[in-house]
Design a protein around this motif. Sequence first.
Motif, short mmCIF file in Angstrom:
data_model
loop_
_atom_site.label_atom_id
_atom_site.label_comp_id
_atom_site.label_asym_id
_atom_site.label_seq_id
_atom_site.Cartn_x
_atom_site.Cartn_y
_atom_site.Cartn_z
N LEU A 276 76.50 31.25 -57.84
CA LEU A 276 76.86 29.86 -57.63
C LEU A 276 78.36 29.70 -57.82
CD1 LEU A 276 74.00 28.19 -59.73
CD2 LEU A 276 74.01 28.68 -57.27
N GLY B 48 75.22 29.38 -53.61
CA GLY B 48 75.21 27.93 -53.67
C GLY B 48 76.46 27.40 -54.32
N GLU C 189 66.20 25.06 -56.69
CA GLU C 189 66.17 24.93 -55.24
C GLU C 189 66.17 26.29 -54.55
OE1 GLU C 189 66.16 23.28 -51.44
OE2 GLU C 189 65.77 22.34 -53.39
N ALA D 41 70.30 23.98 -59.01
CA ALA D 41 70.58 24.93 -57.93
C ALA D 41 69.62 26.10 -57.98
CB ALA D 41 72.03 25.41 -58.03
N ARG E 222 67.89 26.42 -46.87
CA ARG E 222 68.03 27.62 -47.69
C ARG E 222 67.92 28.87 -46.82
NH1 ARG E 222 64.09 27.88 -52.64
NH2 ARG E 222 62.55 28.01 -50.99
N VAL F 21 77.96 24.41 -57.20
CA VAL F 21 77.72 23.46 -58.28
C VAL F 21 79.03 22.73 -58.52
CG1 VAL F 21 75.75 24.57 -59.38
CG2 VAL F 21 78.03 25.36 -59.93
N VAL G 285 72.57 25.93 -51.28
CA VAL G 285 72.30 24.67 -51.96
C VAL G 285 73.61 24.07 -52.44
CG1 VAL G 285 71.95 25.81 -54.20
CG2 VAL G 285 70.95 23.55 -53.81
N TRP G 286 73.68 22.75 -52.40
CA TRP G 286 74.80 22.01 -52.98
C TRP G 286 74.24 21.16 -54.12
CZ3 TRP G 286 80.04 21.81 -51.54
CH2 TRP G 286 80.38 22.60 -50.44
N ALA G 287 74.54 21.52 -55.34
CA ALA G 287 74.14 20.74 -56.50
C ALA G 287 75.37 19.97 -56.97
CB ALA G 287 73.60 21.63 -57.60
#
Length: 205
Positions: free
Chosen positions: A27, A68, A130, A127, A6, A70, A102-104
């Motif tokens: 995101l 990030g 995180e 996401a 992060r 999603v 972040v990769w959700a």
Amino acid sequence: MFAPARPRVRRPRPGPPGGPPPLAAVLFDRDGTLIEDVPYNGDPGRVRPRPGAQAAVKDVRGHGLAVGVVSNQSGVARGLLTRQGVAAVARRVEELLGPLGVWAVCPHDVADECGCRKPAPGLVYAACAELGVDPARTAVIGDIGSDLAAARAAGARGVLVPTPATRPEEIAAAEESAPDLPTAVRRLLDPGRAAFRGPRRGGAP
């Protein structure tokens, strides 16, 4: 799933008095938004950024917001894609666009009835958790209606950036839309700008 470190996030700029809370994170959907949509792609060599993606992500970072991804990846559940392939594509995206906090990723199929697959809010919640941000201070940018539905269900803002694959009814139903990624990001990052609306039914964004 692949989860980059992060990045440090600066304090977001305050929003206008009486307006919505200032954004803390943006995101992005993956396929059709950040990169060209190649169905069930696990080959990093086939990754191509969408027009304006690099500038849009850079602009978000430059304003001190978290960023990030999603992404639904049902090909994993269907046996058409591996988790390693998803991770390899993620690494290639970061090579091209820079670090994404972040990769959700949802690896399930529709029949699994999970709580993470968009239009469910699970990926947005994951996401945000995180990244340490409130969904109410988060925007989700995507190219189809399920991206916006997931944002809405999580209490986040949803912005549609249509592509030729976006259905007309999804464009008409979008509360907020933009013709391209850089425009979507500029509108989100300008706290003095009134909320932008989606197109009229049958019109262009």
